[in-house]
Design a protein around this motif. Sequence first.
Motif, PDB file in Angstrom:
ATOM      1  N   ALA A  43    -139.925 -42.151 -18.875  1.00 58.62           N
ATOM      2  CA  ALA A  43    -141.295 -42.502 -18.507  1.00 58.62           C
ATOM      3  C   ALA A  43    -141.689 -43.867 -19.075  1.00 58.62           C
ATOM      4  O   ALA A  43    -142.293 -44.685 -18.371  1.00 58.62           O
ATOM      5  CB  ALA A  43    -142.262 -41.429 -18.982  1.00 58.62           C
ATOM      6  N   ALA A  44    -141.355 -44.124 -20.324  1.00 57.25           N
ATOM      7  CA  ALA A  44    -141.720 -45.393 -20.950  1.00 57.25           C
ATOM      8  C   ALA A  44    -141.079 -46.574 -20.222  1.00 57.25           C
ATOM      9  O   ALA A  44    -141.739 -47.590 -19.974  1.00 57.25           O
ATOM     10  CB  ALA A  44    -141.314 -45.388 -22.425  1.00 57.25           C
ATOM     11  N   VAL A  45    -139.813 -46.443 -19.862  1.00 54.70           N
ATOM     12  CA  VAL A  45    -139.136 -47.533 -19.156  1.00 54.70           C
ATOM     13  C   VAL A  45    -139.709 -47.701 -17.748  1.00 54.70           C
ATOM     14  O   VAL A  45    -139.877 -48.828 -17.275  1.00 54.70           O
ATOM     15  CB  VAL A  45    -137.603 -47.333 -19.150  1.00 54.70           C
ATOM     16  CG1 VAL A  45    -136.918 -48.326 -18.218  1.00 54.70           C
ATOM     17  CG2 VAL A  45    -137.057 -47.480 -20.570  1.00 54.70           C
ATOM     18  N   ILE A  46    -140.035 -46.591 -17.094  1.00 50.79           N
ATOM     19  CA  ILE A  46    -140.682 -46.700 -15.783  1.00 50.79           C
ATOM     20  C   ILE A  46    -141.975 -47.500 -15.907  1.00 50.79           C
ATOM     21  O   ILE A  46    -142.234 -48.410 -15.111  1.00 50.79           O
ATOM     22  CB  ILE A  46    -140.945 -45.308 -15.169  1.00 50.79           C
ATOM     23  CG1 ILE A  46    -139.631 -44.669 -14.713  1.00 50.79           C
ATOM     24  CG2 ILE A  46    -141.925 -45.413 -13.990  1.00 50.79           C
ATOM     25  CD1 ILE A  46    -139.762 -43.214 -14.269  1.00 50.79           C
ATOM     26  N   ASN A  58    -148.611 -53.700 -19.400  1.00 48.87           N
ATOM     27  CA  ASN A  58    -148.157 -52.314 -19.383  1.00 48.87           C
ATOM     28  C   ASN A  58    -149.300 -51.395 -19.830  1.00 48.87           C
ATOM     29  O   ASN A  58    -149.795 -51.525 -20.946  1.00 48.87           O
ATOM     30  CB  ASN A  58    -146.951 -52.165 -20.319  1.00 48.87           C
ATOM     31  CG  ASN A  58    -146.321 -50.800 -20.282  1.00 48.87           C
ATOM     32  OD1 ASN A  58    -146.864 -49.866 -19.717  1.00 48.87           O
ATOM     33  ND2 ASN A  58    -145.165 -50.676 -20.894  1.00 48.87           N
ATOM     34  N   PRO A  59    -149.707 -50.438 -18.976  1.00 50.87           N
ATOM     35  CA  PRO A  59    -150.807 -49.552 -19.358  1.00 50.87           C
ATOM     36  C   PRO A  59    -150.387 -48.461 -20.348  1.00 50.87           C
ATOM     37  O   PRO A  59    -151.243 -47.776 -20.917  1.00 50.87           O
ATOM     38  CB  PRO A  59    -151.226 -48.917 -18.022  1.00 50.87           C
ATOM     39  CG  PRO A  59    -149.977 -48.928 -17.206  1.00 50.87           C
ATOM     40  CD  PRO A  59    -149.240 -50.191 -17.615  1.00 50.87           C
ATOM     41  N   ASP A  83    -147.284 -39.218 -14.611  1.00 49.76           N
ATOM     42  CA  ASP A  83    -148.151 -40.398 -14.565  1.00 49.76           C
ATOM     43  C   ASP A  83    -147.333 -41.680 -14.430  1.00 49.76           C
ATOM     44  O   ASP A  83    -147.742 -42.620 -13.732  1.00 49.76           O
ATOM     45  CB  ASP A  83    -149.036 -40.469 -15.802  1.00 49.76           C
ATOM     46  CG  ASP A  83    -150.114 -39.391 -15.849  1.00 49.76           C
ATOM     47  OD1 ASP A  83    -150.323 -38.696 -14.822  1.00 49.76           O
ATOM     48  OD2 ASP A  83    -150.734 -39.231 -16.925  1.00 49.76           O
ATOM     49  N   SER A  84    -146.172 -41.728 -15.075  1.00 48.37           N
ATOM     50  CA  SER A  84    -145.325 -42.923 -14.960  1.00 48.37           C
ATOM     51  C   SER A  84    -144.832 -43.086 -13.521  1.00 48.37           C
ATOM     52  O   SER A  84    -144.766 -44.205 -13.007  1.00 48.37           O
ATOM     53  CB  SER A  84    -144.150 -42.868 -15.943  1.00 48.37           C
ATOM     54  OG  SER A  84    -143.137 -41.969 -15.526  1.00 48.37           O
ATOM     55  N   TYR A  87    -147.577 -44.531 -11.337  1.00 51.22           N
ATOM     56  CA  TYR A  87    -147.679 -45.979 -11.558  1.00 51.22           C
ATOM     57  C   TYR A  87    -146.521 -46.701 -10.869  1.00 51.22           C
ATOM     58  O   TYR A  87    -146.704 -47.762 -10.263  1.00 51.22           O
ATOM     59  CB  TYR A  87    -147.717 -46.260 -13.063  1.00 51.22           C
ATOM     60  CG  TYR A  87    -148.021 -47.695 -13.416  1.00 51.22           C
ATOM     61  CD1 TYR A  87    -149.213 -48.301 -13.033  1.00 51.22           C
ATOM     62  CD2 TYR A  87    -147.117 -48.444 -14.159  1.00 51.22           C
ATOM     63  CE1 TYR A  87    -149.495 -49.619 -13.371  1.00 51.22           C
ATOM     64  CE2 TYR A  87    -147.391 -49.759 -14.505  1.00 51.22           C
ATOM     65  CZ  TYR A  87    -148.575 -50.347 -14.108  1.00 51.22           C
ATOM     66  OH  TYR A  87    -148.853 -51.647 -14.449  1.00 51.22           O
ATOM     67  N   ALA A  88    -145.334 -46.124 -10.931  1.00 54.66           N
ATOM     68  CA  ALA A  88    -144.171 -46.737 -10.288  1.00 54.66           C
ATOM     69  C   ALA A  88    -144.335 -46.780  -8.774  1.00 54.66           C
ATOM     70  O   ALA A  88    -143.936 -47.763  -8.135  1.00 54.66           O
ATOM     71  CB  ALA A  88    -142.899 -45.983 -10.655  1.00 54.66           C
ATOM     72  N   HIS A  89    -144.915 -45.742  -8.195  1.00 53.32           N
ATOM     73  CA  HIS A  89    -145.146 -45.756  -6.748  1.00 53.32           C
ATOM     74  C   HIS A  89    -146.086 -46.901  -6.368  1.00 53.32           C
ATOM     75  O   HIS A  89    -145.878 -47.574  -5.352  1.00 53.32           O
ATOM     76  CB  HIS A  89    -145.700 -44.419  -6.265  1.00 53.32           C
ATOM     77  CG  HIS A  89    -144.677 -43.337  -6.227  1.00 53.32           C
ATOM     78  ND1 HIS A  89    -143.570 -43.370  -5.399  1.00 53.32           N
ATOM     79  CD2 HIS A  89    -144.576 -42.179  -6.923  1.00 53.32           C
ATOM     80  CE1 HIS A  89    -142.842 -42.290  -5.584  1.00 53.32           C
ATOM     81  NE2 HIS A  89    -143.426 -41.553  -6.512  1.00 53.32           N
ATOM     82  N   LYS A  90    -147.098 -47.135  -7.191  1.00 49.48           N
ATOM     83  CA  LYS A  90    -147.996 -48.273  -6.959  1.00 49.48           C
ATOM     84  C   LYS A  90    -147.193 -49.575  -6.969  1.00 49.48           C
ATOM     85  O   LYS A  90    -147.375 -50.429  -6.113  1.00 49.48           O
ATOM     86  CB  LYS A  90    -149.087 -48.297  -8.038  1.00 49.48           C
ATOM     87  CG  LYS A  90    -150.014 -49.487  -7.978  1.00 49.48           C
ATOM     88  CD  LYS A  90    -150.999 -49.488  -9.143  1.00 49.48           C
ATOM     89  CE  LYS A  90    -151.761 -50.798  -9.218  1.00 49.48           C
ATOM     90  NZ  LYS A  90    -152.585 -50.899 -10.434  1.00 49.48           N
TER      91      LYS A  90
END
Length: 149
Positions: A43-46, A58-59, A83-84, A87-90
Motif C-alpha cells: 500500500a505504501a509503495v502504491i 504523497n497523501p 484506499d491505496s 488513489y492508484a486508480h485515480k
Amino acid sequence: MTSVERDIVPLAEAMPAGKYDFAPTGGEFKGVRTFAEQMKHVAAVIYMVAASVLGEKNPDMGGSENGPAAMKSKDEIVKYLKDSFAYAHKAMLSLTAKNLAELVPSAFGSDKVPRVSMATVAVWHSFDHYGQTVVYARMNGIIPPASRK
C-alpha cells in the motif's frame, strides 16, 4: 491495477487477523516482513508511485515504504490497502498517450523518470508481493481466493 487489486485485496481479507504477524522462519527467511508488513509495504509503495504519476504530494502519512508503524490491526491494514488502490486508480485514469513519456520525479530518489515507469511499478511491485504473501497464506492453510475459482 484492477487485476492485482482483485487478487491481493481478497487475500488480505482471507488471512485471519491472528495470522497477520506471521512470517516464515524455516529456510532462508531471516528478517522477512510479516504478512501485515507485506500488505502495508504494498500500500505504501502504491501511494508513493501514484503520487508521482499525479505530480502530487504523497497523501500517505506513513512516511516510508513500510507504511504507518502504528497501524497493526487487520481491519486498519485492509482499509489502508483498499484506499491505496483507490488513489492508484485515480493516477492510472490520469494517464494519456500524450503524458506517458513526460518526466516526473521518481518516488525513489531525486531522478526524473517517465510517468509510465512509475505507473508500472504499482502493478509489478504489487504482484511481486502478492506472490510472496500467497506463500504465507498457504503455509497457514489458507487457499488464496484467486486460486479457489
